[in-house]
Design a protein around this motif. Structure first.
Motif, PDB file in Angstrom:
ATOM      1  N   UNK A   6       0.824  -1.207   0.000  1.00  0.00           N
ATOM      2  CA  UNK A   6       0.000   0.000   0.000  1.00  0.00           C
ATOM      3  C   UNK A   6       0.855   1.252   0.000  1.00  0.00           C
ATOM      4  N   UNK A   7       0.327   2.301  -0.629  1.00  0.00           N
ATOM      5  CA  UNK A   7       1.022   3.588  -0.667  1.00  0.00           C
ATOM      6  C   UNK A   7       1.173   4.149   0.740  1.00  0.00           C
ATOM      7  N   UNK A   8       2.389   4.497   1.119  1.00  0.00           N
ATOM      8  CA  UNK A   8       2.592   5.097   2.423  1.00  0.00           C
ATOM      9  C   UNK A   8       2.016   6.507   2.448  1.00  0.00           C
ATOM     10  N   UNK A   9       1.518   6.936   3.606  1.00  0.00           N
ATOM     11  CA  UNK A   9       0.846   8.219   3.678  1.00  0.00           C
ATOM     12  C   UNK A   9       1.614   9.250   4.484  1.00  0.00           C
ATOM     13  N   UNK A  10       2.589   8.840   5.261  1.00  0.00           N
ATOM     14  CA  UNK A  10       3.227   9.776   6.177  1.00  0.00           C
ATOM     15  C   UNK A  10       3.834  10.961   5.442  1.00  0.00           C
ATOM     16  N   UNK A  11       4.512  10.693   4.349  1.00  0.00           N
ATOM     17  CA  UNK A  11       5.157  11.760   3.601  1.00  0.00           C
ATOM     18  C   UNK A  11       5.175  11.402   2.131  1.00  0.00           C
ATOM     19  N   UNK A  12       5.498  12.393   1.325  1.00  0.00           N
ATOM     20  CA  UNK A  12       5.770  12.132  -0.070  1.00  0.00           C
ATOM     21  C   UNK A  12       7.088  11.385  -0.189  1.00  0.00           C
ATOM     22  N   UNK A  13       7.277  10.768  -1.333  1.00  0.00           N
ATOM     23  CA  UNK A  13       8.528  10.069  -1.576  1.00  0.00           C
ATOM     24  C   UNK A  13       9.111  10.524  -2.907  1.00  0.00           C
ATOM     25  N   UNK A  14      10.409  10.483  -2.986  1.00  0.00           N
ATOM     26  CA  UNK A  14      11.141  10.875  -4.168  1.00  0.00           C
ATOM     27  C   UNK A  14      11.665   9.618  -4.826  1.00  0.00           C
ATOM     28  N   UNK A  15      11.942   9.692  -6.115  1.00  0.00           N
ATOM     29  CA  UNK A  15      12.148   8.446  -6.831  1.00  0.00           C
ATOM     30  C   UNK A  15      13.399   7.690  -6.429  1.00  0.00           C
ATOM     31  N   UNK A  40      22.570   7.818   0.906  1.00  0.00           N
ATOM     32  CA  UNK A  40      21.437   8.220   0.080  1.00  0.00           C
ATOM     33  C   UNK A  40      20.188   7.396   0.359  1.00  0.00           C
ATOM     34  N   UNK A  41      20.217   6.591   1.413  1.00  0.00           N
ATOM     35  CA  UNK A  41      19.131   5.658   1.672  1.00  0.00           C
ATOM     36  C   UNK A  41      17.776   6.352   1.824  1.00  0.00           C
ATOM     37  N   UNK A  42      17.783   7.588   2.308  1.00  0.00           N
ATOM     38  CA  UNK A  42      16.525   8.317   2.490  1.00  0.00           C
ATOM     39  C   UNK A  42      15.811   8.588   1.175  1.00  0.00           C
ATOM     40  N   UNK A  43      16.528   8.501   0.050  1.00  0.00           N
ATOM     41  CA  UNK A  43      15.934   8.792  -1.245  1.00  0.00           C
ATOM     42  C   UNK A  43      15.231   7.587  -1.860  1.00  0.00           C
ATOM     43  N   UNK A  44      15.422   6.414  -1.285  1.00  0.00           N
ATOM     44  CA  UNK A  44      14.761   5.230  -1.817  1.00  0.00           C
ATOM     45  C   UNK A  44      15.048   4.015  -0.974  1.00  0.00           C
ATOM     46  N   UNK A  45      14.000   3.299  -0.600  1.00  0.00           N
ATOM     47  CA  UNK A  45      14.170   2.139   0.277  1.00  0.00           C
ATOM     48  C   UNK A  45      13.600   0.857  -0.315  1.00  0.00           C
ATOM     49  N   UNK A  46      13.207   0.859  -1.585  1.00  0.00           N
ATOM     50  CA  UNK A  46      12.567  -0.319  -2.152  1.00  0.00           C
ATOM     51  C   UNK A  46      13.543  -1.266  -2.823  1.00  0.00           C
ATOM     52  N   UNK A  47      14.634  -0.746  -3.361  1.00  0.00           N
ATOM     53  CA  UNK A  47      15.651  -1.612  -3.962  1.00  0.00           C
ATOM     54  C   UNK A  47      16.968  -0.857  -4.017  1.00  0.00           C
ATOM     55  N   UNK A  48      18.042  -1.612  -4.210  1.00  0.00           N
ATOM     56  CA  UNK A  48      19.375  -1.018  -4.307  1.00  0.00           C
ATOM     57  C   UNK A  48      20.236  -1.901  -5.190  1.00  0.00           C
ATOM     58  N   UNK A  49      21.255  -1.312  -5.791  1.00  0.00           N
ATOM     59  CA  UNK A  49      22.143  -2.095  -6.640  1.00  0.00           C
ATOM     60  C   UNK A  49      23.444  -1.381  -6.906  1.00  0.00           C
ATOM     61  N   UNK A  50      24.457  -2.178  -7.258  1.00  0.00           N
ATOM     62  CA  UNK A  50      25.788  -1.655  -7.597  1.00  0.00           C
ATOM     63  C   UNK A  50      26.315  -2.415  -8.812  1.00  0.00           C
ATOM     64  N   UNK A  51      26.901  -1.685  -9.738  1.00  0.00           N
ATOM     65  CA  UNK A  51      27.615  -2.279 -10.873  1.00  0.00           C
ATOM     66  C   UNK A  51      29.068  -1.843 -10.804  1.00  0.00           C
ATOM     67  N   UNK A  52      29.977  -2.786 -11.014  1.00  0.00           N
ATOM     68  CA  UNK A  52      31.418  -2.512 -10.984  1.00  0.00           C
ATOM     69  C   UNK A  52      32.012  -2.843 -12.344  1.00  0.00           C
ATOM     70  N   UNK A  53      32.852  -1.950 -12.836  1.00  0.00           N
ATOM     71  CA  UNK A  53      33.547  -2.134 -14.115  1.00  0.00           C
ATOM     72  C   UNK A  53      35.038  -2.268 -13.846  1.00  0.00           C
ATOM     73  N   UNK A 262      12.696  21.362   0.996  1.00  0.00           N
ATOM     74  CA  UNK A 262      11.657  21.275   2.016  1.00  0.00           C
ATOM     75  C   UNK A 262      11.673  19.922   2.713  1.00  0.00           C
ATOM     76  N   UNK A 263      11.874  18.842   1.945  1.00  0.00           N
ATOM     77  CA  UNK A 263      11.765  17.526   2.566  1.00  0.00           C
ATOM     78  C   UNK A 263      12.764  16.477   2.078  1.00  0.00           C
ATOM     79  N   UNK A 264      12.967  16.317   0.776  1.00  0.00           N
ATOM     80  CA  UNK A 264      13.663  15.147   0.254  1.00  0.00           C
ATOM     81  C   UNK A 264      15.102  15.010   0.736  1.00  0.00           C
ATOM     82  N   UNK A 265      15.865  16.067   0.636  1.00  0.00           N
ATOM     83  CA  UNK A 265      17.305  15.976   0.866  1.00  0.00           C
ATOM     84  C   UNK A 265      17.630  15.847   2.350  1.00  0.00           C
TER      85      UNK A 265
END
Length: 490
Positions: A6-15, A40-53, A262-265
């Protein structure tokens, strides 16, 4: 089947948040990217990934959840050492939160491999996706980030270099995009011409160049902030140094999303030369000027309301106090097991400190009111704690329009301010008075440091053409069907 959250209601979220690092020597770039993603975890908590070259050989790991969950230590070690790393944390606004949409995206093409991480939202993604499908592209995700990746591949086959491909692809992209891209030999950072989303550059003592959505991630890896990427700029890092392409700069007005301040950063970040903490305190000071009231104490809603509350208290002379305690062990993705518990879920995270608020006239400062339901429950908690009066002050104007640039304000129908006046909202949420920050003062939050903000969600007008309601609905339905099918795959 894929679990529907379900969509969280407490605050808006950034991509999402992006991170990139180029090391002049082979190094443990995966671990550095890991630290950057934690910042940067506050900017997204649904998935994470790293690519190494590592000299053109790419390794990638992506997973669902917080960075620590999605990138376990053994997987991090399996990425090995290299010269380039690209990282990403995601909150879904376009596409589902399924594992298939986790980034960085890895693309194989005739000229080599490419890893891409994207923050933002394209406003013409549906048209571009249709065009690319008609040309034979087969999409594997439901994100507009893959649209960008396929455009880059198309242009790479026509141009002599990856930076030339980026420059050409930008002619077709509309909307918000801050990108970090790894090619076999280069790391590239790109910011859309309006500069909707932040992107900055720093250097470590060993000569490594680092790109990140916010400067707090540079601090986390021992890098010193050098500058922000200019709106429209393409910065390329390779063995021959750092090169800037400004051909798309200054073609349109700057329009950084004001909600970054205002909020995201994170409060310790500096965006486009301006301190996030100072901007929030300035918002509180403006509120005190616009909406004065007689009260005993100023209380902020953790976390982003705290700085604005400090600013209000300082400007008004009303004492400031911590009026809530926050449960630090309940994550932002916390989901109660039943609907009745979800409706009361704010009490799991926040609880009033009775000795601070009981019998007091309280100025309650928060960053926004979206739908009003969670705000009402928080007000009820204060009433039960014995508050005498509640005067709510909001460090942003009312939300009256959807956002198409990477914030989950997806429907005007869900916004309480589109259906009710300020006085009506005050009665609905149960406060004695309510005051919002004016649009005029919102544009002055960062002083002279920011040349222009996007305030479209506050009724300030859209800087670009946006999808029609019908187009957005059809695209959302298509994405939902694709996500459901993806969730059923083994």
């Amino acid at each position: 089947m894929m679990r529907k959250v379900p969509r969280r209601e407490r605050h808006l979220h950034e991509e999402c948040g992006v991170f990139g690092l180029f090391s002049p020597e082979t190094a443990d770039v995966a671990s550095l990217a890991y630290y950057g993603l934690f910042a940067l975890q506050h900017r997204g908590q649904e998935s994470a990934g790293i690519a190494v070259n590592d000299d053109g050989v790419f390794s990638v790991w992506r997973g669902v959840g917080l960075a620590g969950e999605a990138l376990p230590r053994q997987r991090l070690q399996s990425l090995g050492a290299g010269q380039i790393a690209v990282g990403h944390v995601r909150y879904a606004t376009t596409g589902s939160d399924a594992a298939l949409n986790a980034q960085p995206l890895m693309i194989n093409h005739f000229k080599g491999r490419m890893a891409l991480a994207h923050n933002g939202n394209l406003t013409n993604s549906m048209e571009l996706r249709r065009m690319l499908e008609e040309q034979g592209s087969i999409f594997h995700t439901t994100t507009d980030s893959e649209v960008i990746a396929y455009l880059l591949v198309r242009e790479r086959l026509r141009t002599p270099s990856i930076e030339a491909a980026v420059r050409s692809a930008m002619n077709d992209l509309e909307g918000a995009y801050s990108l970090v891209i790894a090619s076999p030999t280069k790391l590239i950072a790109v910011r859309d011409p309006h500069g909707f989303r932040p992107l900055c550059m720093g250097r470590r003592p060993d000569g490594s160049v680092v790109f990140a959505s916010e400067s707090c991630a540079l601090d986390a890896v021992g890098a010193v902030l050098e500058r922000d990427i200019r709106p429209g700029e393409i910065v390329t890092v390779g063995r021959d140094g750092v090169h800037s392409d400004a051909s798309h700069c200054d073609t349109v007005p700057r329009r950084l999303c004001v909600f970054e301040f205002i909020y995201f950063a994170r409060p310790d970040s500096v965006i486009d030369g301006c301190s996030v903490t100072q901007a929030r305190q300035q918002a509180g000071a403006f509120l005190a000027k616009e909406h004065p009231v007689e009260a005993d104490v100023v209380v902020g809603v953790p976390d982003s309301g705290l700085d604005a509350a400090l600013g209000y208290a300082s400007a008004s002379g009303i004492p400031y106090a911590l009026g809530f305690t926050k449960n630090k062990y309940v994550g932002r993705t916390f989901l109660a097991p039943t609907q009745s518990l979800r409706e009361d879920g704010v009490s799991f995270k926040l609880n009033p400190i009775r000795s601070v608020v009981k019998g007091k006239r309280v100025v309650l400062v928060d960053d926004s009111i979206v739908r009003g339901t969670t705000c009402r429950r928080m007000i009820d908690l204060l009433r039960r704690a014995g508050v005498r009066e509640i005067h709510m002050r909001v460090s942003a104007p009312p939300f009256v329009s959807p956002c198409y640039y990477g914030t989950d304000i997806d429907s005007a129908e869900d916004l309480i301010a589109t259906r009710h006046t300020v006085e009506e909202i005050a009665r609905i949420i149960g406060v004695d008075s309510l005051g919002y920050l004016s649009l005029e003062h919102t544009g002055q939050l960062a002083g002279a440091g920011a040349e222009g903000f996007c305030t479209a969600c506050f009724g300030g007008g859209y800087p670009t053409a946006v999808p029609s309601a019908g187009q957005k609905d059809r695209f959302s339905q298509k994405i939902s069907r694709s996500a459901s099918l993806a969730g059923q795959s083994p």
